[in-house]
Write a protein that holds these residues in place. Sequence first.
Motif, PDB file in Angstrom:
ATOM      1  N   MET A 170       0.847  -1.189   0.000  1.00 20.50           N
ATOM      2  CA  MET A 170       0.000   0.000   0.000  1.00 20.50           C
ATOM      3  C   MET A 170       0.883   1.241   0.000  1.00 20.50           C
ATOM      4  N   SER A 171       0.592   2.176  -0.896  1.00 23.51           N
ATOM      5  CA  SER A 171       1.362   3.413  -1.007  1.00 23.51           C
ATOM      6  C   SER A 171       0.409   4.594  -0.869  1.00 23.51           C
ATOM      7  N   ILE A 172       0.452   5.232   0.288  1.00 21.86           N
ATOM      8  CA  ILE A 172      -0.401   6.394   0.519  1.00 21.86           C
ATOM      9  C   ILE A 172       0.068   7.577  -0.323  1.00 21.86           C
ATOM     10  N   HIS A 173       1.399   7.722  -0.481  1.00 16.42           N
ATOM     11  CA  HIS A 173       1.941   8.848  -1.238  1.00 16.42           C
ATOM     12  C   HIS A 173       1.483   8.793  -2.697  1.00 16.42           C
ATOM     13  N   LEU A 174       1.577   7.640  -3.324  1.00 15.16           N
ATOM     14  CA  LEU A 174       1.157   7.521  -4.725  1.00 15.16           C
ATOM     15  C   LEU A 174      -0.342   7.718  -4.879  1.00 15.16           C
ATOM     16  N   MET A 175      -1.121   7.258  -3.901  1.00 21.98           N
ATOM     17  CA  MET A 175      -2.566   7.431  -3.980  1.00 21.98           C
ATOM     18  C   MET A 175      -2.951   8.898  -3.848  1.00 21.98           C
ATOM     19  N   VAL A 176      -2.246   9.651  -2.988  1.00 23.46           N
ATOM     20  CA  VAL A 176      -2.520  11.090  -2.849  1.00 23.46           C
ATOM     21  C   VAL A 176      -2.145  11.824  -4.131  1.00 23.46           C
ATOM     22  N   VAL A 177      -1.015  11.434  -4.755  1.00 23.58           N
ATOM     23  CA  VAL A 177      -0.634  12.048  -6.030  1.00 23.58           C
ATOM     24  C   VAL A 177      -1.701  11.796  -7.085  1.00 23.58           C
TER      25      VAL A 177
ATOM     26  N   LYS B 295      -9.702   8.481 -12.494  1.00 20.04           N
ATOM     27  CA  LYS B 295      -9.032   8.841 -11.248  1.00 20.04           C
ATOM     28  C   LYS B 295      -9.280   7.782 -10.171  1.00 20.04           C
ATOM     29  N   LEU B 296     -10.506   7.263 -10.084  1.00 20.66           N
ATOM     30  CA  LEU B 296     -10.782   6.213  -9.107  1.00 20.66           C
ATOM     31  C   LEU B 296      -9.964   4.954  -9.398  1.00 20.66           C
ATOM     32  N   ALA B 297      -9.897   4.583 -10.683  1.00 22.12           N
ATOM     33  CA  ALA B 297      -9.097   3.409 -11.035  1.00 22.12           C
ATOM     34  C   ALA B 297      -7.619   3.651 -10.740  1.00 22.12           C
ATOM     35  N   MET B 298      -7.141   4.865 -11.009  1.00 20.25           N
ATOM     36  CA  MET B 298      -5.734   5.186 -10.755  1.00 20.25           C
ATOM     37  C   MET B 298      -5.446   5.160  -9.257  1.00 20.25           C
ATOM     38  N   MET B 299      -6.362   5.642  -8.433  1.00 22.60           N
ATOM     39  CA  MET B 299      -6.150   5.629  -6.989  1.00 22.60           C
ATOM     40  C   MET B 299      -6.108   4.200  -6.453  1.00 22.60           C
ATOM     41  N   LYS B 300      -6.955   3.308  -7.003  1.00 20.13           N
ATOM     42  CA  LYS B 300      -6.929   1.919  -6.548  1.00 20.13           C
ATOM     43  C   LYS B 300      -5.612   1.247  -6.950  1.00 20.13           C
ATOM     44  N   ILE B 301      -5.143   1.492  -8.167  1.00 17.04           N
ATOM     45  CA  ILE B 301      -3.880   0.894  -8.598  1.00 17.04           C
ATOM     46  C   ILE B 301      -2.726   1.419  -7.746  1.00 17.04           C
TER      47      ILE B 301
ATOM     48  N   ARG C 135       7.062   0.550  -7.324  1.00 15.92           N
ATOM     49  CA  ARG C 135       5.852   1.094  -7.936  1.00 15.92           C
ATOM     50  C   ARG C 135       5.108   0.046  -8.759  1.00 15.92           C
ATOM     51  N   LEU C 136       5.231  -1.214  -8.383  1.00 20.32           N
ATOM     52  CA  LEU C 136       4.506  -2.296  -9.025  1.00 20.32           C
ATOM     53  C   LEU C 136       3.217  -2.566  -8.252  1.00 20.32           C
ATOM     54  N   SER C 137       2.149  -2.801  -8.974  1.00 19.11           N
ATOM     55  CA  SER C 137       0.833  -2.946  -8.349  1.00 19.11           C
ATOM     56  C   SER C 137       0.126  -4.157  -8.934  1.00 19.11           C
ATOM     57  N   LYS C 138      -0.604  -4.868  -8.054  1.00 17.18           N
ATOM     58  CA  LYS C 138      -1.452  -5.989  -8.449  1.00 17.18           C
ATOM     59  C   LYS C 138      -2.840  -5.764  -7.852  1.00 17.18           C
ATOM     60  N   PRO C 139      -3.634  -4.865  -8.425  1.00 15.69           N
ATOM     61  CA  PRO C 139      -4.920  -4.524  -7.791  1.00 15.69           C
ATOM     62  C   PRO C 139      -5.960  -5.629  -7.894  1.00 15.69           C
ATOM     63  N   GLY C 140      -5.996  -6.363  -8.986  1.00 12.08           N
ATOM     64  CA  GLY C 140      -7.044  -7.368  -9.155  1.00 12.08           C
ATOM     65  C   GLY C 140      -8.285  -6.744  -9.775  1.00 12.08           C
ATOM     66  N   LEU C 141      -8.870  -7.460 -10.730  1.00 14.11           N
ATOM     67  CA  LEU C 141     -10.018  -6.919 -11.447  1.00 14.11           C
ATOM     68  C   LEU C 141     -11.236  -6.758 -10.544  1.00 14.11           C
ATOM     69  N   ARG C 142     -11.436  -7.652  -9.596  1.00 13.03           N
ATOM     70  CA  ARG C 142     -12.606  -7.572  -8.720  1.00 13.03           C
ATOM     71  C   ARG C 142     -12.555  -6.318  -7.848  1.00 13.03           C
TER      72      ARG C 142
ATOM     73  N   ASP D 145      -3.026   2.509  -4.697  1.00  7.12           N
ATOM     74  CA  ASP D 145      -3.193   1.997  -3.341  1.00  7.12           C
ATOM     75  C   ASP D 145      -2.567   0.604  -3.186  1.00  7.12           C
ATOM     76  N   SER D 146      -2.568  -0.189  -4.272  1.00 11.70           N
ATOM     77  CA  SER D 146      -1.993  -1.534  -4.211  1.00 11.70           C
ATOM     78  C   SER D 146      -0.533  -1.569  -4.640  1.00 11.70           C
ATOM     79  N   ALA D 147       0.077  -0.401  -4.923  1.00 10.12           N
ATOM     80  CA  ALA D 147       1.446  -0.382  -5.443  1.00 10.12           C
ATOM     81  C   ALA D 147       2.466  -0.376  -4.305  1.00 10.12           C
TER      82      ALA D 147
END
Length: 308
Positions: free
Chosen positions: A1-8, A22-28, A37-44, A30-32
Amino acid sequence: MSIHLMVVAAYLPEDVVTQSQKLAMMKICDSADDETRLSKPGLRRLRAWVGVGEKRCMTIVTELVAKGLIERVETGKAGRRAVYRVFPLGVPPIPSNDDLDARFKEADAAPKNPRKARTGVTRAAPSKPAMTHEDIDARALAAGEGVKEAGFHGWNPDEGEGRVPPVEPTGLHRWNPLGSTGGTPSFPSSSSVLPFPPTPAAGAAGEPGGCPRHPVPAASCRACGTNPRAARVARERERAETDRQTEQDWLRGWQAELDEARRVMQERPEDVEAARLLARQLARQGREKARYGDPPEKNESCPLHECS
């Protein structure tokens, strides 16, 4: 979880990404991971954040890839999540308050529809909102809308011709007619000689007096079910009950036959097997007969037909 990247991602301007992006970018984000800076958010989870369908969610991810905000490292497969890298071209800084004020001023000054924008025209600043009724009266007085004085008037307006004439109408008499009791007038009584008029179905059935079981016409005979309409309903109900009972009897008989067949199968399995073999033999003979025709008749004198 990256709070800094989600705020950006949350501070991305609206001319760069839409609300869904923007919502999709914040979720990605959040999982990075903060370092890779690698993220695995999952489609669900991504669909739950954005609130769209599966196809629309994949389209939004493709739009983010086209804008250079993310890049695909590994594509997703059955049982394995896709891997994305957030901000592959560099992480933008978080805007300050001055940057936000400048962005909002520019957005407010920009026309809502650039194709219909009026160039070279300075728009007037909006007036101060009215706080009391005195402000509204003062504006009406300044605009000259027929207001003589601000505020509420202290008298009734000039009375013109009233809606009701000051005298009594001439269409009504001023005294009670001869024979009047002087009381409140009432509606005339019913013209029917019966206490209550007969039912609509009585005349259709050839019974002008209503129910034939009552020597004296009753107020209502629907409660006892003796009128023609209730009799028709009762006959239809009896017919439906008879049909239902017939179907139930047939089902009980069929169930009894089925239980008897099952009992025979359990008590005498050898008879069931013999019957099954006989049925197979008859079916085989039928197929051979349909394919080759009837066998030739046996000739006793022919040495080739010694066996049956």
